[in-house]
Design a protein around this motif. Structure first.
Motif, short mmCIF file in Angstrom:
data_model
loop_
_atom_site.label_atom_id
_atom_site.label_comp_id
_atom_site.label_asym_id
_atom_site.label_seq_id
_atom_site.Cartn_x
_atom_site.Cartn_y
_atom_site.Cartn_z
N ALA A 13 10.73 90.94 45.06
CA ALA A 13 9.49 91.53 45.58
C ALA A 13 9.50 93.05 45.40
O ALA A 13 8.48 93.64 45.00
N GLN A 14 10.60 93.69 45.67
CA GLN A 14 10.68 95.14 45.50
C GLN A 14 10.51 95.54 44.04
O GLN A 14 9.88 96.55 43.74
N ALA A 15 11.06 94.75 43.15
CA ALA A 15 10.99 95.07 41.73
C ALA A 15 9.61 94.82 41.14
O ALA A 15 9.18 95.54 40.23
N ARG A 16 8.88 93.82 41.62
CA ARG A 16 7.62 93.40 40.98
C ARG A 16 6.35 93.85 41.69
O ARG A 16 5.27 93.75 41.12
N THR A 17 6.45 94.33 42.92
CA THR A 17 5.25 94.66 43.69
C THR A 17 4.38 95.70 42.99
O THR A 17 3.17 95.54 42.92
N GLY A 18 4.98 96.74 42.45
CA GLY A 18 4.21 97.78 41.77
C GLY A 18 3.44 97.23 40.57
O GLY A 18 2.26 97.53 40.37
N HIS A 19 4.11 96.42 39.78
CA HIS A 19 3.46 95.83 38.61
C HIS A 19 2.32 94.89 39.02
O HIS A 19 1.23 94.94 38.44
N LEU A 20 2.57 94.06 40.03
CA LEU A 20 1.52 93.17 40.53
C LEU A 20 0.33 93.96 41.06
O LEU A 20 -0.82 93.60 40.84
N PHE A 21 0.62 95.06 41.76
CA PHE A 21 -0.46 95.87 42.32
C PHE A 21 -1.31 96.49 41.22
O PHE A 21 -2.53 96.51 41.30
N ARG A 22 -0.68 97.00 40.17
CA ARG A 22 -1.44 97.59 39.06
C ARG A 22 -2.33 96.54 38.40
O ARG A 22 -3.49 96.80 38.09
N SER A 23 -1.81 95.35 38.20
CA SER A 23 -2.62 94.28 37.62
C SER A 23 -3.75 93.90 38.55
O SER A 23 -4.90 93.69 38.11
N ALA A 24 -3.47 93.83 39.83
CA ALA A 24 -4.50 93.47 40.82
C ALA A 24 -5.58 94.54 40.86
O ALA A 24 -6.78 94.22 41.00
N CYS A 25 -5.22 95.81 40.72
CA CYS A 25 -6.22 96.88 40.71
C CYS A 25 -7.16 96.73 39.52
O CYS A 25 -8.37 96.96 39.65
N LEU A 26 -6.64 96.34 38.39
CA LEU A 26 -7.49 96.12 37.23
C LEU A 26 -8.41 94.92 37.45
O LEU A 26 -9.59 94.96 37.12
N ILE A 120 -9.13 89.63 29.97
CA ILE A 120 -8.89 90.97 29.44
C ILE A 120 -7.62 91.57 30.03
O ILE A 120 -6.79 92.14 29.32
N VAL A 121 -7.44 91.42 31.34
CA VAL A 121 -6.24 91.99 31.99
C VAL A 121 -4.98 91.30 31.46
O VAL A 121 -3.99 91.95 31.13
N LEU A 122 -5.01 89.98 31.37
CA LEU A 122 -3.83 89.26 30.89
C LEU A 122 -3.52 89.57 29.43
O LEU A 122 -2.38 89.83 29.06
N ARG A 123 -4.54 89.54 28.60
CA ARG A 123 -4.31 89.73 27.16
C ARG A 123 -3.96 91.17 26.80
O ARG A 123 -3.08 91.41 25.99
N TYR A 124 -4.67 92.14 27.39
CA TYR A 124 -4.54 93.51 26.89
C TYR A 124 -3.80 94.45 27.85
O TYR A 124 -3.30 95.47 27.41
N TRP A 125 -3.73 94.13 29.11
CA TRP A 125 -2.94 94.94 30.03
C TRP A 125 -1.54 94.34 30.17
O TRP A 125 -0.54 95.03 30.07
N GLU A 126 -1.49 93.02 30.40
CA GLU A 126 -0.20 92.34 30.55
C GLU A 126 0.43 92.01 29.20
O GLU A 126 1.58 91.60 29.15
N ASP A 127 -0.32 92.13 28.12
CA ASP A 127 0.14 91.84 26.76
C ASP A 127 0.63 90.40 26.64
O ASP A 127 1.67 90.13 26.04
N ARG A 128 -0.13 89.48 27.22
CA ARG A 128 0.20 88.05 27.14
C ARG A 128 -0.39 87.45 25.88
O ARG A 128 -1.42 87.89 25.40
N SER A 129 0.24 86.41 25.41
CA SER A 129 -0.28 85.70 24.24
C SER A 129 -1.46 84.85 24.66
O SER A 129 -1.71 84.63 25.85
N VAL A 130 -2.17 84.34 23.67
CA VAL A 130 -3.30 83.45 23.95
C VAL A 130 -2.80 82.20 24.68
O VAL A 130 -3.42 81.75 25.65
N ALA A 131 -1.67 81.67 24.25
CA ALA A 131 -1.12 80.45 24.87
C ALA A 131 -0.72 80.71 26.32
O ALA A 131 -1.01 79.89 27.21
N GLU A 132 -0.07 81.84 26.58
CA GLU A 132 0.32 82.16 27.96
C GLU A 132 -0.90 82.36 28.84
O GLU A 132 -0.94 81.88 29.98
N THR A 133 -1.90 83.05 28.33
CA THR A 133 -3.13 83.29 29.09
C THR A 133 -3.83 81.97 29.38
O THR A 133 -4.29 81.74 30.51
N ALA A 134 -3.89 81.09 28.41
CA ALA A 134 -4.52 79.78 28.61
C ALA A 134 -3.78 78.98 29.67
O ALA A 134 -4.40 78.34 30.52
#
Length: 168
Positions: A13-26, A120-134
């Motif tokens: 939780a300490q390691a991932r909270t910042g990343h999750l928050f940035r994604s949630a803000c988007l 958009i957030v998953l593909r271009y902010w998180e840099d996920r593949s089409v398969a992962e996003t799907a």
């Protein structure tokens, strides 16, 4: 044994909270309060899943999936009395970087439907593949590609050349 699970979850939780928050803000187009709620809900669900299994295969990916699904579920059940606001919350004022560009992009993201924004957030902010996003959104890969293409076209239409002017 319980202490080691709790300790492991606490470290995660300490390691991932910042990343999750940035994604949630988007996802929330800059609504920091709603983003905090989404992160809290995500971590709560992660804690329950953490206790049930001996170990998640990829906890970071699972947390991102939980975050996206919590956002989409909230958008589906949002009551009629809640209305989006044109103004950004005060919490974004102290963020370093070009404020005009950030506000313009967040406003443009806000205009997209929730599922398009999630793609958009998953593909271009998180840099996920089409398969992962799907997989995260529980839709077909073709649906992800279609939503991505349409959402990018809407963003280009809304932003026009203003992003290039702001970035210069």
């Amino acid at each position: 044994m319980r202490r080691s699970k709790e300790s492991g979850f606490r470290e995660f939780a300490q390691a991932r909270t910042g990343h999750l928050f940035r994604s949630a803000c988007l996802l929330t187009s800059g609504d920091t309060h709603f983003a905090e709620d989404l992160v809290q809900e995500t971590l709560g669900r992660m804690y329950v899943a953490w206790g049930r299994s001996s170990g998640l295969e990829n906890p970071a990916a699972y947390a991102q999936t939980v975050l996206i699904r919590a956002f989409l579920a909230h958008q589906r059940r949002r009551s009629a009395h809640e209305q989006p606001s044109d103004e950004l919350p005060e919490g974004t004022a102290g963020v370093p970087g070009d404020a005009s560009l950030r506000i313009t992009l967040l406003d443009a993201l806000r205009q997209l439907p929730p599922k398009d924004r999630a793609v958009i957030v998953l593909r271009y902010w998180e840099d996920r593949s089409v398969a992962e996003t799907a997989d995260i959104l529980n839709v077909s890969q073709a649906a992800v590609r279609t939503r991505s293409t349409r959402a990018l076209a809407r963003l280009r239409e809304q932003l026009g050349s203003s992003v290039a002017e702001l970035a210069a």
